[in-house]
Every structure is written in C-alpha cells, then in structure tokens.
Design a protein around this motif. Structure first.
Motif, PDB file in Angstrom:
ATOM      1  N   VAL A   1      20.277   1.635   0.126  1.00 30.22           N
ATOM      2  CA  VAL A   1      19.414   2.781   0.399  1.00 30.22           C
ATOM      3  C   VAL A   1      18.407   2.335   1.446  1.00 30.22           C
ATOM      4  O   VAL A   1      17.632   1.396   1.211  1.00 30.22           O
ATOM      5  CB  VAL A   1      18.684   3.254  -0.869  1.00 30.22           C
ATOM      6  CG1 VAL A   1      17.688   4.363  -0.531  1.00 30.22           C
ATOM      7  CG2 VAL A   1      19.673   3.715  -1.920  1.00 30.22           C
ATOM      8  N   SER A   2      18.427   2.968   2.596  1.00 33.16           N
ATOM      9  CA  SER A   2      17.502   2.609   3.671  1.00 33.16           C
ATOM     10  C   SER A   2      16.227   3.428   3.573  1.00 33.16           C
ATOM     11  O   SER A   2      16.236   4.567   3.091  1.00 33.16           O
ATOM     12  CB  SER A   2      18.149   2.835   5.040  1.00 33.16           C
ATOM     13  OG  SER A   2      19.304   2.034   5.188  1.00 33.16           O
ATOM     14  N   LEU A   3      15.122   2.844   4.031  1.00 28.64           N
ATOM     15  CA  LEU A   3      13.860   3.571   4.115  1.00 28.64           C
ATOM     16  C   LEU A   3      13.740   4.218   5.482  1.00 28.64           C
ATOM     17  O   LEU A   3      14.216   3.681   6.487  1.00 28.64           O
ATOM     18  CB  LEU A   3      12.682   2.633   3.881  1.00 28.64           C
ATOM     19  CG  LEU A   3      12.641   1.849   2.577  1.00 28.64           C
ATOM     20  CD1 LEU A   3      11.305   1.133   2.446  1.00 28.64           C
ATOM     21  CD2 LEU A   3      12.892   2.749   1.377  1.00 28.64           C
ATOM     22  N   ALA A   4      13.105   5.384   5.531  1.00 27.09           N
ATOM     23  CA  ALA A   4      12.879   6.089   6.789  1.00 27.09           C
ATOM     24  C   ALA A   4      11.503   6.732   6.731  1.00 27.09           C
ATOM     25  O   ALA A   4      10.938   6.951   5.660  1.00 27.09           O
ATOM     26  CB  ALA A   4      13.959   7.136   7.028  1.00 27.09           C
TER      27      ALA A   4
ATOM     28  N   ALA B   1       0.855  -1.190   0.000  1.00 31.68           N
ATOM     29  CA  ALA B   1       0.000   0.000   0.000  1.00 31.68           C
ATOM     30  C   ALA B   1       0.884   1.229   0.000  1.00 31.68           C
ATOM     31  O   ALA B   1       1.972   1.237   0.602  1.00 31.68           O
ATOM     32  CB  ALA B   1      -0.916   0.011   1.227  1.00 31.68           C
ATOM     33  N   VAL B   2       0.447   2.294  -0.674  1.00 32.67           N
ATOM     34  CA  VAL B   2       1.274   3.486  -0.779  1.00 32.67           C
ATOM     35  C   VAL B   2       1.279   4.252   0.528  1.00 32.67           C
ATOM     36  O   VAL B   2       0.356   4.153   1.351  1.00 32.67           O
ATOM     37  CB  VAL B   2       0.800   4.400  -1.932  1.00 32.67           C
ATOM     38  CG1 VAL B   2       0.855   3.661  -3.255  1.00 32.67           C
ATOM     39  CG2 VAL B   2      -0.592   4.951  -1.667  1.00 32.67           C
ATOM     40  N   GLY B   3       2.313   5.017   0.721  1.00 25.51           N
ATOM     41  CA  GLY B   3       2.460   5.887   1.877  1.00 25.51           C
ATOM     42  C   GLY B   3       3.684   6.756   1.669  1.00 25.51           C
ATOM     43  O   GLY B   3       4.528   6.487   0.800  1.00 25.51           O
ATOM     44  N   ASP B   4       3.784   7.819   2.435  1.00 26.50           N
ATOM     45  CA  ASP B   4       4.982   8.654   2.376  1.00 26.50           C
ATOM     46  C   ASP B   4       6.192   7.852   2.834  1.00 26.50           C
ATOM     47  O   ASP B   4       6.094   6.990   3.718  1.00 26.50           O
ATOM     48  CB  ASP B   4       4.825   9.873   3.282  1.00 26.50           C
ATOM     49  CG  ASP B   4       3.909  10.936   2.711  1.00 26.50           C
ATOM     50  OD1 ASP B   4       3.417  10.759   1.582  1.00 26.50           O
ATOM     51  OD2 ASP B   4       3.673  11.944   3.402  1.00 26.50           O
ATOM     52  N   VAL B   5       7.349   8.179   2.276  1.00 22.42           N
ATOM     53  CA  VAL B   5       8.578   7.505   2.683  1.00 22.42           C
ATOM     54  C   VAL B   5       9.755   8.425   2.408  1.00 22.42           C
ATOM     55  O   VAL B   5       9.688   9.304   1.538  1.00 22.42           O
ATOM     56  CB  VAL B   5       8.749   6.151   1.934  1.00 22.42           C
ATOM     57  CG1 VAL B   5       9.048   6.380   0.451  1.00 22.42           C
ATOM     58  CG2 VAL B   5       9.812   5.291   2.590  1.00 22.42           C
ATOM     59  N   TYR B   6      10.819   8.268   3.171  1.00 28.21           N
ATOM     60  CA  TYR B   6      12.090   8.933   2.916  1.00 28.21           C
ATOM     61  C   TYR B   6      13.110   7.895   2.479  1.00 28.21           C
ATOM     62  O   TYR B   6      13.140   6.780   3.000  1.00 28.21           O
ATOM     63  CB  TYR B   6      12.601   9.649   4.168  1.00 28.21           C
ATOM     64  CG  TYR B   6      11.965  10.987   4.429  1.00 28.21           C
ATOM     65  CD1 TYR B   6      12.593  12.157   4.031  1.00 28.21           C
ATOM     66  CD2 TYR B   6      10.746  11.085   5.080  1.00 28.21           C
ATOM     67  CE1 TYR B   6      12.017  13.401   4.273  1.00 28.21           C
ATOM     68  CE2 TYR B   6      10.156  12.324   5.326  1.00 28.21           C
ATOM     69  CZ  TYR B   6      10.801  13.474   4.924  1.00 28.21           C
ATOM     70  OH  TYR B   6      10.226  14.700   5.149  1.00 28.21           O
ATOM     71  N   LEU B   7      13.955   8.277   1.519  1.00 24.10           N
ATOM     72  CA  LEU B   7      15.055   7.431   1.077  1.00 24.10           C
ATOM     73  C   LEU B   7      16.347   7.979   1.678  1.00 24.10           C
ATOM     74  O   LEU B   7      16.702   9.139   1.443  1.00 24.10           O
ATOM     75  CB  LEU B   7      15.151   7.405  -0.445  1.00 24.10           C
ATOM     76  CG  LEU B   7      13.904   6.917  -1.186  1.00 24.10           C
ATOM     77  CD1 LEU B   7      14.169   6.883  -2.693  1.00 24.10           C
ATOM     78  CD2 LEU B   7      13.470   5.547  -0.702  1.00 24.10           C
ATOM     79  N   ASP B   8      17.020   7.155   2.469  1.00 21.06           N
ATOM     80  CA  ASP B   8      18.250   7.566   3.144  1.00 21.06           C
ATOM     81  C   ASP B   8      19.427   7.318   2.211  1.00 21.06           C
ATOM     82  O   ASP B   8      19.767   6.182   1.896  1.00 21.06           O
ATOM     83  CB  ASP B   8      18.422   6.775   4.442  1.00 21.06           C
ATOM     84  CG  ASP B   8      19.530   7.322   5.310  1.00 21.06           C
ATOM     85  OD1 ASP B   8      20.575   7.706   4.764  1.00 21.06           O
ATOM     86  OD2 ASP B   8      19.362   7.370   6.548  1.00 21.06           O
ATOM     87  N   MET B   9      20.070   8.420   1.782  1.00 19.70           N
ATOM     88  CA  MET B   9      21.159   8.354   0.810  1.00 19.70           C
ATOM     89  C   MET B   9      22.523   8.563   1.462  1.00 19.70           C
ATOM     90  O   MET B   9      23.491   8.932   0.789  1.00 19.70           O
ATOM     91  CB  MET B   9      20.936   9.403  -0.285  1.00 19.70           C
ATOM     92  CG  MET B   9      19.603   9.307  -1.008  1.00 19.70           C
ATOM     93  SD  MET B   9      19.342   7.695  -1.789  1.00 19.70           S
ATOM     94  CE  MET B   9      20.664   7.698  -3.007  1.00 19.70           C
ATOM     95  N   SER B  10      22.628   8.308   2.751  1.00 16.82           N
ATOM     96  CA  SER B  10      23.849   8.634   3.485  1.00 16.82           C
ATOM     97  C   SER B  10      25.047   7.798   3.054  1.00 16.82           C
ATOM     98  O   SER B  10      26.193   8.160   3.358  1.00 16.82           O
ATOM     99  CB  SER B  10      23.612   8.498   4.993  1.00 16.82           C
ATOM    100  OG  SER B  10      23.142   7.208   5.313  1.00 16.82           O
ATOM    101  N   GLU B  11      24.847   6.686   2.360  1.00 18.91           N
ATOM    102  CA  GLU B  11      25.973   5.878   1.897  1.00 18.91           C
ATOM    103  C   GLU B  11      26.390   6.220   0.464  1.00 18.91           C
ATOM    104  O   GLU B  11      27.288   5.579  -0.100  1.00 18.91           O
ATOM    105  CB  GLU B  11      25.634   4.393   2.006  1.00 18.91           C
ATOM    106  CG  GLU B  11      25.396   3.934   3.447  1.00 18.91           C
ATOM    107  CD  GLU B  11      25.370   2.427   3.586  1.00 18.91           C
ATOM    108  OE1 GLU B  11      26.286   1.773   3.050  1.00 18.91           O
ATOM    109  OE2 GLU B  11      24.438   1.909   4.216  1.00 18.91           O
TER     110      GLU B  11
END
Length: 630
Positions: free
Chosen positions: A623-626, A561-571
């Motif tokens: 890439v981690s999800l947050a 199901a869709v929802g807001d998400v952040y993609l962690d690009m720290s690497e």
C-alpha cells in the motif's frame, strides 16, 4: 495539524439576530431586514467532513466570497436504528456545525430532506423502512402512513434543535428546504404540504423553499405555498425564465454544479472540465442568489456512498467513496486553481476585501529518502474464523435481503448444507450487489450487479449476472457439502424510481446440476456481518484457512507528526480499509478511484493501525502513501 480558530466574532452585520429574512413583495429577490440581500452560498455536508475540519471548510468557503453555507442533513446518518437518534456524537452535531457558521458570520440554508439525494445511501432515508415489502417512499400519509410517521418522528427531533437557530430567533438559518428535487420524482402537492405543516406545527413558519430543475418544476408544480424556488443546474437565464412563469416568487440558482458525481467503473472522474467563471460572473453582475453544489464535497466514509440506476440501460451504478465532485475546494480541503479564479471573480463585485485563504492542512510526505513510502501489510485474520452465530431460519424459508434482518450495511453470509452435491452451476439472480461463492473452502467465483469487465480466466472468476460454475464434486462432497454465498451490499439507489433497493439475495437461489435438473434449496442459515466498529474491535487474529478468500490484513503506519494522507490501493482487488478503527470506505480495482483519503485527526504520532478486508486476495500487496487523490 493546523489548529484553527474563528476569524471574528458575530457583528451587527452578521447572523447574530434577531433578523427578518423575507421575500421582496414583487418576487424580485430576497430581503434581509428590509434591504436587498444576495445569497452567495457554498454547499458543505457535515457528514462528509471530519468534525475537526468543519471550521476550516467554512472559512475556505468564506474566503472564496460566500456569505452563506448550505447543508444537507442525512436522516439515516442520525437515525441509524429505528427510533434512536444521534445528533451529538462526532460529526453528527448539526447544531454545532450551524453555530460554527454563525461564529464566522455565515448564514445558513438548511436542507433536511427527508430525502436529499446527495449520492448518499437511499438519498438519506433510513433503510429500516425497506423491511416493509410494500413500502412507498416520498409520499403522503394517505399513500403510506408508515413512511410519513417515520418522517414526522424525524422532523419532531429536528424542530427543537432548529427553531432557536432560525434568523428570526437570533440564529443564522435563512430558509428551510422542503424535500428535494421532488419534481423529478412525482407530482404530489399534498405530500409537500404535509411536510411544510410538520415544521409549522413545531413553531417554525418558514421561510421555506424547494429545489428542482426548471423543466420538472414546470411539469409537476413542485413548489410550496409562500415558498421560494431554487433551481438545480441553475444560472441567471434560468432564474429569469422561472420568474416569467412565477413572477411573484423569488428564485435562485439552488445548485450550480462545478463538476459531477463518479461511479465505480467510470473511465475518468466526472466533471473535471466544468468552468463556472462565466456563470458566476453573470450571477454576480445581476446580483442574483446562488448556491454552489458543492463548494467542497468531502468523503462518503464508511458505507454511505449511494448509487444510481441508468434510465436507458437499467445498469446499477454504485458511487465511489470520494465525493470530490471536482469542487473548487478539493476532497482534502485544498484551494484548487478554479477556487482562486472564482474568488477573483466574486471579489470584483464586493465592496470589502475577502479574508485570506486559510493555510492548507499539513500532509504526510509520500516520499522519503528511499522513494515512495509503502506499507507492507501482513495476513491478520480470516473472516471464516470470526463468524458470529448464524440466525437459523425455518426450513421452508428462502434467503432474505439485509433489511428483513434489521441490517443496514456491510455483508451477509448465506449458508446452505447440501445433503448431496454433484457440482453444476449456481444462479443467484439479480444479486444486490456483489457476491463471492464457495463450496466448502473452495472458491467458485464472484457475481457483480454493477458493470464489470468479466474476469473468468483469472483466479478471481468475476462475472456479471450469470450462473457461477460450481467445482466438480469430490467423492466426499457427493455425500454432503456446504454452499456459502457472501454478499456485499453496496450503495442503495439514491435517485429516481428505483429507490426500493434492498440488499443481499433478493431472488430465489437456483442450483442447476450436471444433468440439467434444477433445485431451489430451502433451509438456509444466515450470518449477519455489518462490519461495524464492534465487529472490527473483536476480530481474533486467526487464519486457519489461509487460502480461502475473505481475509483481513494489517499494517503499521509509523509517523512523527499527523497529517492528511491517501492510501493507494491500486494493487488490491475489492474491499474496505480502516485506520485506527475508522472506516475510510470502499476500494475497487475497476477504478477510477484508487486512493482512499485518511484525514489527519484520525491519526496519531507513533504507530497507526491500517486494517484491510479484501474479498479476493489471500496474499498481501503493498500500500503506497500519496498526498492527493490523483
């Protein structure tokens, strides 16, 4: 994703007009239909908010106690090519946004510029004007008719859209702002009056107002005839002070800041310690009008984040992608602790209860049974296998900025075939704004206009404003070599006197050989890489040179199901992320922003495509999800 509907239909006390919005005869505030009216405004920028979230953000502002929405119109977001306007597609439908405000019984302060600042590329002015070497911006017809003719065309496009939405015609717009903080730029009453007359010529006679800091207003008298005054960083004391200087003119706190902007390389997100509780309480107690800049900032998606130049150090300071601004409504639309505190303060002074706070938007869980959810991209395509045809230049021509080729954003590759190559060093001067340098397939280093921690010891070899050491010449290269400079244009300066900020190579390129001799080569080829939707859609999954930086990576994000998400690009190092073809904006390992916001409407149940272009990495990283910005 939560589906939203308007909470009520326009009533007799709302902006269903016609209404008469005017100024009190003694300048003591504003009148609506002859009665005193307090403007309680929160700033929203439609260009920074997905169209599917417009209603939610308007309702969030309303539930905090606002009765008005202020909005900037970013001219260059609507005239992306000279003479071609778009006020219909996606979140460019300004009329639709204003009518949503009206449906929620919210009034509107309309802020169309032509200059808006807003930490937006070139302050909203279209970059095509910079193709003129001697262009002057923000000035009158006599000083630069080219600029004013473009402004006239823009306002002529707005007038028929705005006129029916004015309060006197049954719409919600109370006032139109003329220019923006002009007192911080110049003193030119003729220019401001010419702008006012363009609206009047179109049948919109006001009310008008201007926005300035108190000191700048007093120094440069940057107000317009019969217009109100709004104060940047305003509060009750400043309103009282300006009324003493202009006793017959109504004044309001036009920009009350809950936080501040953030640049790449800043140590922390700025403005997080600002508490407006006392300021809001005094404004409410004195029944003075105000606008929170911003009540919700949103995101500078794509390439639209702007930049500053520090007045003391002359440092170029590009803005991050997030426009969270420490606003009471966060980037993803969440009511923060400050939101709830301000809501309580405002509610104490109102005779009717505030509506409930809208439910938050659903998010994609950042954790699963195995811990943090991570995507593992794979190498997908090399930029070098996807280059469009070069634009051949005359042999005597030097590399030119983006704007001279009609390109607004993205990258440009400057390529020179050297008949003889002997190594040495390459000086590309004050590059605008970030360049990676290659000799053949060999990476030589990167140059950043913005302040960075130099990284000469690592394979990235990132430096600032110094010549790039070129690799030693092989026996084959001594006969011929190809020099390539890939330049990323970051945000154009959006404030102050450094706004003529062209992108790409703006100074001659100099090659210093090992003997100390210098050469300014000519006869360059230029490859335009706007990295727009059509370019991304046409990428061929070819990686014939997997060790040459300039690589696209791809990952699949499967969701139920869709929802807001952040993609962690720290690497990752430095680049851009697209999700299902939507440009989320820039990331950069220097921070402080490490996560990019992806709104739910840009996702779909099932598999979603995440595309990454990194200027340095040739190997994929996770890439981690947050679920939040930090």
């Amino acid at each position: 994703m939560t589906k939203l509907t308007t909470t009520q239909s326009p009533g007799a006390d709302g902006p269903n007009g016609p209404h008469v919005f005017s100024f009190a005869p003694n300048g003591d505030g504003f009148l609506l239909n002859g009665k005193p009216f307090q403007i309680r405004s929160g700033e929203l920028h439609p260009a920074r908010i997905p169209v599917e979230y417009w209603l939610h953000r308007i309702q969030m502002a309303k539930a905090m106690g606002m009765n008005t929405i202020a909005l900037y119109v970013m001219w260059n977001y609507h005239e992306m090519r000279e003479g071609a306007f778009d006020f219909q597609s996606d979140n460019r439908d300004i009329e639709g946004f204003i009518r949503l405000c009206q449906a929620e019984n919210m009034w509107v302060l309309f802020r169309p510029g032509p200059y808006v600042c807003a930490e937006w590329d070139l302050g909203g002015i279209p970059s095509y004007l910079l193709k003129h070497p001697d262009i002057r911006l923000r000035t009158d017809y006599a000083s630069d008719a080219r600029y004013m003719r473009a402004v006239e065309r823009y306002i002529d496009e707005l007038v028929p859209r705005v006129r029916p939405l004015m309060a006197e015609n049954g719409g919600p717009i109370l006032m139109i702002q003329i220019e923006n903080e002009f007192g911080s730029f110049d003193s030119n009453p003729a220019y401001l009056e010419e702008l006012r007359q363009l609206w009047i010529r179109g049948g919109i006679h006001g009310p008008f107002y201007t926005e300035d800091g108190l000191v700048q207003l007093q120094q440069n008298l940057s107000y317009v005839a019969d217009g109100a005054i709004a104060l940047s960083n305003g509060n009750a004391a400043q309103i009282d002070a300006v009324r003493k200087v202009f006793p017959s003119v109504p004044a309001m706190a036009g920009e009350v800041y809950p936080g501040w902007l953030t640049h790449w390389g800043d140590s922390v997100f700025q403005g997080t310690s600002v508490d407006l509780s006392a300021t809001l309480d005094e404004l409410m107690r004195k029944n003075q009008s105000f606008n929170l800049y911003v009540i919700h900032g949103g995101t500078s998606f794509g390439f639209y984040a702007g930049a500053n130049v520090d007045v003391d150090s002359d440092e170029y300071q590009p803005d991050i992608t997030s426009y969270d601004y420490a606003a009471p409504i966060s980037e993803q639309g969440v009511a923060t602790a400050r939101y709830m505190a301000y809501r309580s303060i405002i509610a104490r002074y109102l005779s009717t209860p505030l509506p409930d706070v809208p439910a938050p938007i659903a998010t994609i869980p950042a954790m699963d049974s195995n811990g943090v959810r991570r995507l593992m991209p794979r190498r997908y395509a090399s930029l070098w296998d996807n280059l469009p045809a070069a634009l051949p230049l005359a042999d005597t021509m030097q590399p030119q900025p983006f704007e001279m080729y009609g390109q607004a954003f993205g990258f440009v590759l400057y390529r020179k075939k050297l008949a003889r190559y002997a190594g040495g060093a390459l000086d590309i001067g004050d590059v605008h704004d970030y360049a990676t340098v290659f000799v053949g397939d060999q990476y030589a280093g990167a140059v950043s206009r913005a302040r960075v921690q130099e990284d000469l010891a690592s394979p990235r070899k990132i430096m600032r404003r110094r010549p790039v050491a070129l690799p030693d010449a092989s026996s084959r290269q001594q006969e011929a070599a190809v020099l390539e400079i890939l330049v990323e244009g970051m945000g154009r300066v959006n404030y102050g006197h450094s706004m003529i900020d062209r992108k790409g190579i703006v100074d001659p390129v100099v090659i210093h050989d090992a003997s100390g001799a210098s050469e300014i080569p000519d006869g360059w080829e230029v490859v335009l890489l706007p990295m727009d939707a059509s370019f991304i859609e046409s990428l061929r999954p070819v990686c014939s040179r997997p060790n040459k930086p300039g690589m696209f990576f791809v990952a699949t994000l499967p969701i139920d199901a869709v929802g807001d998400v952040y993609l962690d690009m720290s690497e990752w190092t430095k680049g851009i992320v697209w999700v299902n073809g939507r440009n989320l904006g820039r990331y950069w390992h220097i921070g402080p922003q490490m996560r990019l916001y992806c709104p739910a409407p840009w996702l779909k149940p099932g598999d979603n495509t995440v595309l990454i272009f990194d200027l340095h990495q040739t190997e994929a990283k996770p890439v981690s999800l947050a679920s939040s910005l930090s």
